[in-house]
Every structure is written in C-alpha cells, then in structure tokens.
Design a protein around this motif. Structure first.
Motif, PDB file in Angstrom:
ATOM      1  N   LEU A  78       0.830  -1.214   0.000  1.00 41.77           N
ATOM      2  CA  LEU A  78       0.000   0.000   0.000  1.00 41.77           C
ATOM      3  C   LEU A  78       0.855   1.250   0.000  1.00 41.77           C
ATOM      4  N   ALA A  79       1.890   1.275   0.826  1.00 39.42           N
ATOM      5  CA  ALA A  79       2.770   2.453   0.896  1.00 39.42           C
ATOM      6  C   ALA A  79       3.504   2.660  -0.416  1.00 39.42           C
ATOM      7  N   GLY A  80       4.015   1.588  -1.007  1.00 48.04           N
ATOM      8  CA  GLY A  80       4.765   1.731  -2.242  1.00 48.04           C
ATOM      9  C   GLY A  80       3.896   2.082  -3.436  1.00 48.04           C
ATOM     10  N   TYR A  81       2.681   1.566  -3.465  1.00 48.06           N
ATOM     11  CA  TYR A  81       1.813   1.808  -4.621  1.00 48.06           C
ATOM     12  C   TYR A  81       1.145   3.178  -4.561  1.00 48.06           C
ATOM     13  N   VAL A  82       0.624   3.536  -3.408  1.00 44.22           N
ATOM     14  CA  VAL A  82      -0.098   4.809  -3.290  1.00 44.22           C
ATOM     15  C   VAL A  82       0.874   5.970  -3.182  1.00 44.22           C
ATOM     16  N   GLY A  83       1.906   5.824  -2.331  1.00 44.18           N
ATOM     17  CA  GLY A  83       2.875   6.900  -2.147  1.00 44.18           C
ATOM     18  C   GLY A  83       2.280   8.084  -1.401  1.00 44.18           C
ATOM     19  N   GLY A  84       2.946   9.209  -1.491  1.00 41.18           N
ATOM     20  CA  GLY A  84       2.452  10.441  -0.884  1.00 41.18           C
ATOM     21  C   GLY A  84       2.312  10.370   0.618  1.00 41.18           C
ATOM     22  N   VAL A  85       1.186  10.915   1.103  1.00 39.67           N
ATOM     23  CA  VAL A  85       0.946  10.988   2.543  1.00 39.67           C
ATOM     24  C   VAL A  85       0.818   9.594   3.146  1.00 39.67           C
ATOM     25  N   GLN A 144       4.211   8.184   3.698  1.00 37.76           N
ATOM     26  CA  GLN A 144       4.893   8.865   4.805  1.00 37.76           C
ATOM     27  C   GLN A 144       4.352   8.398   6.154  1.00 37.76           C
ATOM     28  N   LEU A 145       3.036   8.239   6.250  1.00 36.54           N
ATOM     29  CA  LEU A 145       2.452   7.794   7.520  1.00 36.54           C
ATOM     30  C   LEU A 145       2.883   6.364   7.867  1.00 36.54           C
ATOM     31  N   ILE A 146       2.810   5.474   6.874  1.00 38.76           N
ATOM     32  CA  ILE A 146       3.170   4.081   7.133  1.00 38.76           C
ATOM     33  C   ILE A 146       4.648   3.951   7.468  1.00 38.76           C
ATOM     34  N   MET A 147       5.494   4.622   6.706  1.00 37.52           N
ATOM     35  CA  MET A 147       6.932   4.512   6.968  1.00 37.52           C
ATOM     36  C   MET A 147       7.320   5.232   8.250  1.00 37.52           C
ATOM     37  N   GLY A 148       6.552   6.252   8.620  1.00 36.86           N
ATOM     38  CA  GLY A 148       6.801   6.882   9.922  1.00 36.86           C
ATOM     39  C   GLY A 148       6.516   5.921  11.056  1.00 36.86           C
ATOM     40  N   LEU A 149       5.419   5.159  10.929  1.00 34.15           N
ATOM     41  CA  LEU A 149       5.103   4.135  11.931  1.00 34.15           C
ATOM     42  C   LEU A 149       6.182   3.057  11.964  1.00 34.15           C
ATOM     43  N   VAL A 150       6.673   2.676  10.791  1.00 36.77           N
ATOM     44  CA  VAL A 150       7.742   1.674  10.721  1.00 36.77           C
ATOM     45  C   VAL A 150       9.001   2.175  11.403  1.00 36.77           C
ATOM     46  N   ASP A 151       9.344   3.433  11.185  1.00 36.36           N
ATOM     47  CA  ASP A 151      10.532   4.002  11.828  1.00 36.36           C
ATOM     48  C   ASP A 151      10.397   3.992  13.347  1.00 36.36           C
ATOM     49  N   VAL A 152       9.186   4.234  13.834  1.00 34.11           N
ATOM     50  CA  VAL A 152       8.964   4.190  15.284  1.00 34.11           C
ATOM     51  C   VAL A 152       9.176   2.778  15.811  1.00 34.11           C
ATOM     52  N   LEU A 153       8.638   1.772  15.111  1.00 33.90           N
ATOM     53  CA  LEU A 153       8.801   0.391  15.543  1.00 33.90           C
ATOM     54  C   LEU A 153      10.267  -0.028  15.499  1.00 33.90           C
ATOM     55  N   LEU A 154      10.979   0.407  14.460  1.00 32.30           N
ATOM     56  CA  LEU A 154      12.380   0.032  14.319  1.00 32.30           C
ATOM     57  C   LEU A 154      13.289   0.758  15.301  1.00 32.30           C
ATOM     58  N   SER A 155      12.795   1.835  15.897  1.00 36.09           N
ATOM     59  CA  SER A 155      13.616   2.571  16.864  1.00 36.09           C
ATOM     60  C   SER A 155      13.776   1.802  18.173  1.00 36.09           C
ATOM     61  N   PHE A 156      12.906   0.795  18.392  1.00 30.17           N
ATOM     62  CA  PHE A 156      13.003  -0.032  19.592  1.00 30.17           C
ATOM     63  C   PHE A 156      13.702  -1.349  19.243  1.00 30.17           C
ATOM     64  N   PRO A 157      14.616  -1.812  20.080  1.00 27.96           N
ATOM     65  CA  PRO A 157      15.153  -3.167  19.882  1.00 27.96           C
ATOM     66  C   PRO A 157      14.023  -4.190  19.914  1.00 27.96           C
ATOM     67  N   THR A 158      14.168  -5.254  19.134  1.00 24.65           N
ATOM     68  CA  THR A 158      13.103  -6.250  18.995  1.00 24.65           C
ATOM     69  C   THR A 158      12.687  -6.819  20.343  1.00 24.65           C
ATOM     70  N   LEU A 159      13.652  -7.200  21.146  1.00 28.31           N
ATOM     71  CA  LEU A 159      13.337  -7.805  22.437  1.00 28.31           C
ATOM     72  C   LEU A 159      12.667  -6.803  23.368  1.00 28.31           C
TER      73      LEU A 159
END
Length: 289
Positions: A109-116, A119-134
């Motif tokens: 969805l993020a790659g196909y639609v693009g735009g806002v 940005q919202l989906i990848m922003g959420l991903v960046d938040v999740l990745l900012s925490f160590p998995t454990l």
C-alpha cells in the motif's frame, strides 16, 4: 484485448537448483524436518508425561531411564523438550505469518499509493524500528499479560516493520512496469493491481524474509519465556526450561544445556533454509555459486 499476465520472478525449478548447489541447505531441511516431526508426534515420542512431577527423581542426571535427566520437580527433561518444540514452532510460525500478512499489505500500500500514505506508514515503521526487537516485545507482552495468544501478538508486532520495508521497495519499482501500466489502462482497480499483478512478483522476497525472521521469533519467544512473559507454567517451553535450570546451573547443567541446544539447532535450520530460498530467487547469487 486479452488480460495481462504478470511475469513471475522465479522459475519453478529455481529452488531445486539452489538446493542442489547449496549442500548445507539439506542439513537445514533435515534438522527442521526432525524438529517438526518431533513436535507433531510428541505424544508418541515423549517417554514420560511432561507435566508429571515426582520429587523422588528430583535433579536426576542423564541416565538410561531419563535420557536427558530431570528437573527440580522430577519431570523428564526429554519429554518437556519435545513438547516445548510445539510451543516454539507454533509461536514462531503464527507470529511470522501474521507479521508477514500485515507487513506485506502495508508495504504494498505504501509503495503503490505513495504520498501521505507512504509517509504515515513509513513513519510508523521508523517508530517500531527505533526499539530493539526484544525490548518492544517485552513492552507489548508486559501490557497484554502472559499467555500463548498474547505472546504471539507481541512477537508479531515486533516483526511487522521489516516486512513493510521489504514489500515496499519492489512495489515502487513494479508499479512502473509495463504489465501494471497495461492493467491500469484496461481499467483494473488498485486492489486488483496490487493483489494480482504486484504481489506475486514480490512474494518470494517476503517468504525468504519470513523463514529468516521465524528464527528471530523463536529466539524472542525463548527470551520472553525466560523472563516470565511467555506461556504460563507448567507448560513446557524452551525458554522457561532454561530459566528453571538457571537456578541450578552449577549442580544440574543439563537443565540449561539441552534446551539451549534445541534453540540453536532450530535457528540454524531456519537460517540454512532461508539461505537456500534466497539463492533460489536471486539470480546474482545463483550465478556466483
């Protein structure tokens, strides 16, 4: 005008060719097959009841009667190890399957639609990745409580972000391909283009990541069980077995060594299988071998 058929990324025999060239992959397949069969046929393979306690046999070393010894409650370690494979494989498979479905959908969805939306989906991903998995799994499991279902949910949440990134990158390239443009010209809707034309051409990358991250999910399950946030006792899990044996590590080494070896072999098998799948879908890696 006839319907546009999307090209398939890998040939049907690519996996077999990769397995023939990478002999270590057979070791991984063999190990994983043994572990899966042991989990499936646990009621017939386990020599004793994994929950049966007998204080008279407390902390018995490996012997002819108890091949891998007993724990502090007199329970057979081998039987608990076999039944523990059920929990580890179930948690790892279901958690990765959930993360794969949600992460792939969000990535496409993020790659196909693009735009806002991107940005919202990848922003959420960046938040999740900012925490160590454990640490992220620990936070979610602590909020939800200790149970099998909550453990699966906690691990699935920690594994969504990598699938989003892996699905998003090829989607951005595929949406510009001729077969997608032709489908769009024929009036196909976004859902059909994403589900029928784009998904089959990037699903192989997601499957490879799933096999590799299933090993990570099993490690996370063992870690959460070790600190008491996994499946509640007296259920047998490899992480809880290591935690119970840690208190007697100087007197009963077998309590921690054998569950650790089980985790090691399972992770090794999944990594070897993931390498074989990666070789099968990556032409560059196939040509280098």
């Amino acid at each position: 005008m006839s319907a546009i058929a999307a090209p398939v990324a890998a040939r049907p025999n690519a996996l077999w060719q990769a397995l023939c060239k990478n002999r270590l992959s057979w070791l991984g397949i063999g190990l994983l097959l043994v572990i899966v069969l042991a989990a499936v046929f646990a009621p017939w393979l386990a020599p004793h009841d994994p929950l049966s306690q007998n204080i008279a046999y407390r902390l018995e070393p490996p012997s002819a009667e108890f091949w891998l010894g007993t724990d502090s409650y007199g329970r057979d370690v081998l039987s608990r190890l076999i039944y523990g494979a059920r929990v580890s494989l179930l948690v790892g498979f279901v958690a990765i399957l959930i993360a794969m479905c949600i992460g792939s959908a969000l990535g496409i969805l993020a790659g196909y639609v693009g735009g806002v939306v991107d940005q919202l989906i990848m922003g959420l991903v960046d938040v999740l990745l900012s925490f160590p998995t454990l640490l992220l799994g620990l936070m979610v499991a602590a909020m939800l409580g200790a149970s099998l279902e909550n453990l699966i949910i906690a691990i699935a949440i920690t594994e969504i972000a990598p699938f989003v990134r892996v699905a998003r990158a090829p989607t951005i390239a595929l949406k510009q391909r001729d077969f997608v443009e032709a489908g769009r010209a024929l009036g196909y809707g976004p859902l059909r283009l994403m589900g029928v034309h784009i998904l089959p051409n990037m699903i192989s990358d997601v499957v490879v990541l799933g096999s590799l991250w299933m090993a990570s999910a099993i490690r996370t399950e063992a870690s959460l069980s070790f600190i008491g946030l996994g499946v509640p006792p007296p259920a047998a899990t490899w992480g809880s077995m290591i935690r119970e044996g840690f208190e007697n590590i100087l007197d009963a080494w077998w309590l921690t060594v054998f569950p650790s070896i089980a985790i090691l072999l399972t992770v090794l098998a999944l990594n070897l299988l993931g390498d074989a799948l990666r070789d099968a879908i990556d032409p560059k890696l196939r040509s280098e071998r």
